[in-house]
Design a protein around this motif. Sequence first.
Motif, mmCIF file in Angstrom:
data_model
loop_
_atom_site.group_PDB
_atom_site.id
_atom_site.type_symbol
_atom_site.label_atom_id
_atom_site.label_comp_id
_atom_site.label_asym_id
_atom_site.label_seq_id
_atom_site.Cartn_x
_atom_site.Cartn_y
_atom_site.Cartn_z
ATOM 1 N N LEU A 1 0.925 -1.224 -0.158
ATOM 2 C CA LEU A 1 -0.038 -0.035 -0.028
ATOM 3 C C LEU A 1 0.971 1.328 0.035
ATOM 4 O O LEU A 1 1.594 1.330 1.078
ATOM 5 N N GLU B 1 -2.484 5.522 0.714
ATOM 6 C CA GLU B 1 -3.378 4.610 0.997
ATOM 7 C C GLU B 1 -3.163 4.097 2.746
ATOM 8 O O GLU B 1 -3.870 3.808 3.336
ATOM 9 N N ARG B 2 -2.005 4.141 2.988
ATOM 10 C CA ARG B 2 -1.565 3.839 4.481
ATOM 11 C C ARG B 2 -2.195 5.133 5.264
ATOM 12 O O ARG B 2 -2.584 4.691 6.414
ATOM 13 N N LEU C 1 -7.060 4.286 7.870
ATOM 14 C CA LEU C 1 -5.973 3.214 8.295
ATOM 15 C C LEU C 1 -5.337 3.700 9.680
ATOM 16 O O LEU C 1 -5.991 3.409 10.598
ATOM 17 N N HIS D 1 -8.423 -2.556 5.136
ATOM 18 C CA HIS D 1 -7.820 -1.539 4.325
ATOM 19 C C HIS D 1 -8.731 -0.160 4.578
ATOM 20 O O HIS D 1 -9.475 0.128 5.121
ATOM 21 N N VAL E 1 -6.101 -5.731 -3.168
ATOM 22 C CA VAL E 1 -4.838 -5.474 -2.459
ATOM 23 C C VAL E 1 -4.119 -6.913 -2.980
ATOM 24 O O VAL E 1 -2.830 -6.770 -2.730
#
Length: 409
Positions: A90, A94-95, A108, A255, A374
């Motif tokens: 990721l 996205e993290r 996240l 996620h 993912v």
Amino acid sequence: MLTAALLGLSTTYFGGVGLFPLPYVWLDSGVFHKKKCEKKRIRVYMDGCFDLMHYGHANALRQAKALGDELVVGVVSDEEIIANKGPPVLPMEERLEGCIHDTARLALVSGLKWVDQVIANAPYAITEQFMNSLFNEHKIDYIIHGDDPCLLPDGSDAYALAKKAGRYKQIKRTEGVSSTDIVGRILSSLKDTEGGGDNTSTLSNGDLSERHQSQRGQISQFLPTSQRIVQFSNGKGPGPNARVVYIDGAFDLFHAGHVEILKKAKQLGDFLLVGIHTDHIVREHRGMPYPVMHVHERSLSVLACRFVDEVIIGAPWEITKDMITTFNISIVVHGTVAESNTLLPGETDPYAVPKRMGIFRVLESPKSLTTSSVAQRIVSNHEAYMKRNAKKTESEKKYYEEKTYVAGE
């Protein structure tokens, strides 16, 4: 088994375990409101790659928060991960996913209930310059890391300076899970698929033994306990007049898409109840290799989310009138992005009852990210991840061989 037969296990509906209230209250604006305590607030810092966020990360942050009053989390940059570990699954956006602006789209890392502040693009190693920045600019009192060693490519300790400064504290690593382990499970399923599925009928006893030994490392080693569930639970049920919102699903490989839809669901009421489907239900509707994480692992990941008040571990596929009454559910919601929308032959609509009652609502999913997408990233770049995992697996094997007991929760 912790899973109950019909409705599963609800961590506060059945038991009513209470936790001590914190002296500060978190609001969506990110502002702390002091109640009574006048003592100095202890600020602690913990960093990580947080690639493929799982309950082990969440438990580490929970333990870190317990060592202070405010938890600041550093999310290591993509460049630093590539240089020290290999390609991240990721990317940073996205993290971390989001910023604290008008939309307050936190996901996240910032979506975990124990996190108070996030520092993006943190370095992999605690350098003297960054450590001084933590102490002077961010007013950090202690730097936290797990009992597993974190070594740089040259073999040196990434936290050596923090230890030398006397500002380092250690927590206990969460057993049975790691990003390396999860990637390994996905890559193992890829090998099985390429091999034509389960061909055990053509294997000799010796071959079977060798195959089972090779796959042993890809089976979850997590040992669920009631204490861990209590630690992750909010410890309270809904008030008598609370508007209870219910959403269900697999929530596999937790996620940013999951965090976003849970936040959106919570905004519709006062109390968010999340149903976690059993491994059997997920496998039946999606096929192998899903779920990658088993039901207890998935439940802890969801419980760690700041928008979630309660979970049903092993929720039924079909939502019944009795279930709605038992949990006093006001509204049932479902996202537009889902991976189990296809009904099996002869199966009825699982949302038929709430639809007839007029309490069902479809929510526009804020993100298109899915568990399959993912996993597909890992499969598509499997050679790079196999190389990365081989290196990490060796270091984890050494850790377990030299492991000694560490007190902690």
